[in-house]
Design an enzyme around this catalytic site. Sequence first.
Site: not given
Length: 390
Positions: A128, A132, A157, A259
């Site tokens: 992740r 990101h 956020n 995922h």
Amino acid sequence: MRKRRLSSLLLRENSQTLLAQSPSVHFQIRKHHQRAKHLHHHRVRHTCHQTSKTPPPPASGISLPPTLSASSAPAYAPAPGSVPSKPNKTGLSTDYYSNICPNLETLVQGAVKGMMIQSLISTAATLRLFFHDCFVTGCDASLMITNTNGDDERHNNANKFLRVDRYNMILATKAAVDADPQCTNKVSCSDIMALAARDSVFLSGGPTWKVELGRYDSLTSRASDVGLPLTTENVPELMKRFSAQGLSVTDLVALSGSHTLGATSCVFVDPRLYPSVDPTLDPEFASQLKSTCPTWGNPDSFIFFDETVTTFDNNYYLMLQQKKGVLFSDETLYTDASSQGTESKGIVDTFATDQNAFFTAFVDSMVNLGRLGVKTAADGEIRKNCLHPN
């Protein structure tokens, strides 16, 4: 086909316990049925305790990927056709550190392996982080920076559920690399992130590949720079973001396959359940999701993405075919009616029936992702502390 029981996917756990700063989470797995390639279903119990200097042994009954016992850096054995879709114009090289830090890959894999033994959620967390980071201003470790004024990518956020513990894999690996006198302050945090992501996949039973290296680290990090794909977006909306990065529909579907590892918070699933159930969800599965996410906006409950949470495989795509994708942005890859959605559905079908095809495409897409926004000595640095610019 016999209907699968999916209650094992549902996890209710206090987030402060599950995501404590230095967790040692042991997944206690009881095997009920075993298929040729992955577990049919399992129950999971979590036990957290403070990490010691010596990593504790795996808990009895834990389901560790067989490659976790590998003692050397992975050899590159690409599947036929796993050639990057674009020529390398970034200046990166797979042998960049051969004379600078010759033991780099062994050091990185040893550190990754140690963190995985302490906490199996670290593998998903590392993947992740890499996505990101790369998807925002390029693969430059800007996501790792913590500014004193709070204006950094970590505080946007979109990254608020990337808790502090999820950065520990990179920090531990950087420390292990810098402990070698030949390597001290010579390897960028961004290259360490790329290698750790590769080894997290490999040690979880997935493919391996030669990582292109030679990145420099970003000098800055700003919250306003973050523009990540949203869990509520359909295929055309997702592709608008991916196309802007020079990535294809195949890249979207292949990278979404990460995922197959880890879990997500109920806050990202709630829009599919309330006030009414998303029609693209299997009704029984929706009921099970509601049992773990009974109210809107509870950040303390988590749901596993698929049935083989610690193994990198193609089970994620089988779930999509059964309308059991946890996030809308997952299931839309199979149900979107647009032309791009039709294309993504075909790719999902291919990956669901041919795991080698998924592995080949995933390697290709990780290479493409790793080439985004490469920094050089002219606009970057080799960060001594991954959390702060020099």
